[in-house]
Design an enzyme around this catalytic site. Structure first.
Site, PDB file in Angstrom:
ATOM      1  N   CYS A   3      44.991  25.890  12.302  1.00  0.00           N
ATOM      2  CA  CYS A   3      44.731  24.449  12.156  1.00  0.00           C
ATOM      3  C   CYS A   3      43.430  24.162  11.427  1.00  0.00           C
ATOM      4  O   CYS A   3      43.258  23.093  10.850  1.00  0.00           O
ATOM      5  CB  CYS A   3      44.729  23.793  13.531  1.00  0.00           C
ATOM      6  SG  CYS A   3      46.309  23.991  14.352  1.00  0.00           S
ATOM      7  N   HIS A  52      42.162  16.794  12.336  1.00  0.00           N
ATOM      8  CA  HIS A  52      43.417  17.557  12.289  1.00  0.00           C
ATOM      9  C   HIS A  52      44.377  16.917  13.289  1.00  0.00           C
ATOM     10  O   HIS A  52      43.997  16.613  14.419  1.00  0.00           O
ATOM     11  CB  HIS A  52      43.135  19.015  12.649  1.00  0.00           C
ATOM     12  CG  HIS A  52      44.363  19.748  13.121  1.00  0.00           C
ATOM     13  ND1 HIS A  52      45.513  19.820  12.356  1.00  0.00           N
ATOM     14  CD2 HIS A  52      44.636  20.393  14.284  1.00  0.00           C
ATOM     15  CE1 HIS A  52      46.425  20.496  13.036  1.00  0.00           C
ATOM     16  NE2 HIS A  52      45.921  20.848  14.204  1.00  0.00           N
ATOM     17  N   ASN A  77      52.485  17.992  14.405  1.00  0.00           N
ATOM     18  CA  ASN A  77      51.342  18.843  14.049  1.00  0.00           C
ATOM     19  C   ASN A  77      51.794  19.831  12.979  1.00  0.00           C
ATOM     20  O   ASN A  77      52.575  20.730  13.258  1.00  0.00           O
ATOM     21  CB  ASN A  77      50.856  19.558  15.318  1.00  0.00           C
ATOM     22  CG  ASN A  77      49.688  20.508  15.065  1.00  0.00           C
ATOM     23  OD1 ASN A  77      49.477  20.952  13.933  1.00  0.00           O
ATOM     24  ND2 ASN A  77      48.957  20.829  16.110  1.00  0.00           N
TER      25      ASN A  77
HETATM   26  O1  UT7 Z   1      46.344  22.416  16.732  1.00  0.00           O
HETATM   27  C1  UT7 Z   1      46.212  22.804  18.048  1.00  0.00           C
HETATM   28  C2  UT7 Z   1      47.585  22.676  18.621  1.00  0.00           C
HETATM   29  N1  UT7 Z   1      47.708  22.507  20.009  1.00  0.00           N
HETATM   30  C3  UT7 Z   1      47.283  21.443  20.689  1.00  0.00           C
HETATM   31  O2  UT7 Z   1      46.633  20.559  20.208  1.00  0.00           O
HETATM   32  C4  UT7 Z   1      47.696  21.399  22.106  1.00  0.00           C
HETATM   33  C5  UT7 Z   1      46.708  20.754  23.010  1.00  0.00           C
HETATM   34  N2  UT7 Z   1      47.337  20.561  24.304  1.00  0.00           N
HETATM   35  C6  UT7 Z   1      48.165  19.536  24.517  1.00  0.00           C
HETATM   36  O3  UT7 Z   1      48.368  18.705  23.672  1.00  0.00           O
HETATM   37  C7  UT7 Z   1      48.793  19.440  25.861  1.00  0.00           C
HETATM   38  O4  UT7 Z   1      48.283  20.428  26.710  1.00  0.00           O
HETATM   39  C8  UT7 Z   1      50.337  19.539  25.793  1.00  0.00           C
HETATM   40  C9  UT7 Z   1      50.909  18.305  25.078  1.00  0.00           C
HETATM   41  C10 UT7 Z   1      50.779  20.782  25.076  1.00  0.00           C
HETATM   42  C11 UT7 Z   1      50.908  19.564  27.197  1.00  0.00           C
HETATM   43  O5  UT7 Z   1      50.475  18.435  27.910  1.00  0.00           O
HETATM   44  P1  UT7 Z   1      49.869  18.600  29.373  1.00  0.00           P
HETATM   45  O6  UT7 Z   1      49.553  17.265  29.841  1.00  0.00           O
HETATM   46  O7  UT7 Z   1      48.749  19.611  29.284  1.00  0.00           O
HETATM   47  O8  UT7 Z   1      51.105  19.147  30.177  1.00  0.00           O
HETATM   48  P2  UT7 Z   1      51.266  20.524  30.980  1.00  0.00           P
HETATM   49  O9  UT7 Z   1      51.319  21.688  30.042  1.00  0.00           O
HETATM   50  O10 UT7 Z   1      50.234  20.548  32.077  1.00  0.00           O
HETATM   51  O11 UT7 Z   1      52.693  20.334  31.603  1.00  0.00           O
HETATM   52  C12 UT7 Z   1      53.008  19.243  32.484  1.00  0.00           C
HETATM   53  C13 UT7 Z   1      54.471  19.330  32.854  1.00  0.00           C
HETATM   54  C14 UT7 Z   1      54.922  20.715  33.266  1.00  0.00           C
HETATM   55  O12 UT7 Z   1      55.848  20.571  34.325  1.00  0.00           O
HETATM   56  P3  UT7 Z   1      55.404  20.772  35.867  1.00  0.00           P
HETATM   57  O13 UT7 Z   1      54.871  22.191  35.932  1.00  0.00           O
HETATM   58  O14 UT7 Z   1      54.335  19.733  36.095  1.00  0.00           O
HETATM   59  O15 UT7 Z   1      56.656  20.543  36.603  1.00  0.00           O
HETATM   60  C15 UT7 Z   1      55.636  21.233  32.045  1.00  0.00           C
HETATM   61  O16 UT7 Z   1      56.622  22.185  32.358  1.00  0.00           O
HETATM   62  O17 UT7 Z   1      55.284  18.976  31.713  1.00  0.00           O
HETATM   63  C16 UT7 Z   1      56.271  19.989  31.506  1.00  0.00           C
HETATM   64  N3  UT7 Z   1      56.597  20.045  30.093  1.00  0.00           N
HETATM   65  C17 UT7 Z   1      57.478  19.222  29.499  1.00  0.00           C
HETATM   66  N4  UT7 Z   1      58.237  18.231  29.999  1.00  0.00           N
HETATM   67  C18 UT7 Z   1      59.015  17.556  29.123  1.00  0.00           C
HETATM   68  C19 UT7 Z   1      56.065  20.868  29.132  1.00  0.00           C
HETATM   69  N5  UT7 Z   1      56.621  20.582  27.953  1.00  0.00           N
HETATM   70  C20 UT7 Z   1      57.491  19.560  28.143  1.00  0.00           C
HETATM   71  C21 UT7 Z   1      58.342  18.835  27.292  1.00  0.00           C
HETATM   72  N6  UT7 Z   1      59.086  17.836  27.829  1.00  0.00           N
HETATM   73  N7  UT7 Z   1      58.416  19.075  25.972  1.00  0.00           N
END
Ligand code: UT7
Length: 333
Positions: A114, A260, A290
């Site tokens: 990125c 970014h 992204n």
């Molecule tokens: O260029 C760098 C690229 N990467 C980034 O910028 C990523 C930075 N991080 C993020 O943007 C966030 O961490 C994410 C968007 C990836 C995830 O959001 P979060 O608020 O950190 O969610 P989480 O990983 O803590 O997951 C929350 C819940 C989980 O379920 P449980 O364990 O609470 O039951 C996940 O399994 O959301 C679930 N989950 C989804 N649900 C629906 C994970 N992916 C999805 C999905 N749809 N696509």
């Protein structure tokens, strides 16, 4: 001393629009979850019949050269940022050089994810400053969609990443004008390499590619989303302030910030930290997802088309991603 200027900006995104509702049909996710956590509504996926990383880059490059009012044949160096090259090797730089029919000119590949575009920009900036080259094409282009796992296991990563290409053309600045790159700032911390990475196929294992690697998640991107988020909001802020301090400038001097496009929540967090008004930050992740190294030049090009980014503006670009790597640049347009 010679300085470099951004003389042209261009982009290309594939035609195929994939909405959150399309993804709902493939995995257990929802439009609401994706928009709330990432800000993304839709993204573009490449067409395997027509699009390659190199030919998407060529389209962005042609737009950048038209903007700069130079002939493609005048390009004398290519710096190509991508982590999704068309081949394992050689890099996509030489393929772009072939596509643009520029045999003989150097093509350098950068793989800083990125942050890749700003790393590439900084390399080109140095070559212009030392007088070695006069028309350097800096490209960020990615096809992420072909590596995404379109099922419940891959959903946390798959809903975020997408495809596209952006390019800028650097030239020596006119000494009578203010248009120039003020500075670039690069950082990395390899202690976090495995927080966002694709492990396989890798050279340091006995067999480079096995069926297990394909069946397991090794060939897919692994992302510790929470760790990325936490580091990103700290490092984005730091590296933007570093650029301002290096130039004796204040946050209020920034006309436009293009972060970014990792996640809209990260962009909004940075905006809040810096107390920037809405019209001082440009985001388009809602429509493109992204696109890794391509996201900043795509956003620069679209902001220019929409007249949000204008001649004379002080533009700040900043990135954070896999590595971890992070970077910023201040550019007087
Ligand atoms: O260029 C760098 C690229 N990467 C980034 O910028 C990523 C930075 N991080 C993020 O943007 C966030 O961490 C994410 C968007 C990836 C995830 O959001 P979060 O608020 O950190 O969610 P989480 O990983 O803590 O997951 C929350 C819940 C989980 O379920 P449980 O364990 O609470 O039951 C996940 O399994 O959301 C679930 N989950 C989804 N649900 C629906 C994970 N992916 C999805 C999905 N749809 N696509």
């Amino acid at each position: 001393m010679i300085k470099a200027k951004v003389a042209g900006i261009g982009h290309y995104v594939p035609e195929r629009v994939v909405t959150n509702f399309d993804l709902e049909k493939l995995m257990d996710t929802s439009d609401e979850w994706i928009r709330e956590r990432t800000g993304i509504s839709e993204r573009r996926y490449f067409d395997p019949e027509t699009d390659t990383v190199a030919n998407m880059a060529a389209k962005a490059a042609r737009m950048a050269t038209e903007h700069a009012k130079i002939d493609v044949q005048d390009i004398d160096f290519i710096v190509f940022a991508t982590i999704t090259p068309d081949y394992f090797f050689p890099g996509s730089g030489v393929l772009l050089q072939r596509e643009l029919d520029l045999p003989g000119i150097p093509a350098l590949d950068i793989r800083n994810a990125c942050s890749g575009f700003i790393y590439a920009l900084s390399v080109a900036d140095q070559y212009i400053k030392t007088g070695g080259y006069r028309n350097i094409l800096v490209v960020g282009a990615e096809i992420q969609s072909s590596a995404l796992e379109m099922n419940d296991r891959g959903r946390a990563v798959s809903v975020i990443f997408a495809d596209g290409a952006g390019a800028v053309l650097l030239q020596p600045a006119d000494p009578d004008k203010d248009q120039h790159i003020l500075s670039t700032h690069l950082h990395a911390d390899g202690r976090y390499a495995e927080e966002l990475y694709v492990k396989d196929p890798g050279s340091s294992r006995k067999e480079r590619l096995t069926k297990d690697m394909i069946d397991d998640v090794g060939i897919r991107a692994h992302m510790n989303g929470n760790a990325v988020f936490k580091h990103a909001v700290v490092k984005f802020h730091e590296v933007i302030l570093e650029a301002l301090t290096a130039n004796n400038l204040e946050v209020s001097d920034i006309d436009l910030l293009i972060p970014h496009q990792a996640n809209l929540r990260i962009s909004q967090f940075i905006q809040k930290q810096l107390r920037l008004a809405d019209d001082k930050v440009f985001n388009n992740i809602m429509h493109y997802g992204n696109t890794t190294a391509a996201s900043i030049p795509i956003a620069m090009s679209e902001a220019r088309q929409k007249k949000v980014l204008k001649s004379g503006d002080l533009l700040c670009i900043a990135a954070f991603g896999s590595g971890f790597t992070w970077a910023s640049a201040l550019i007087k347009l």
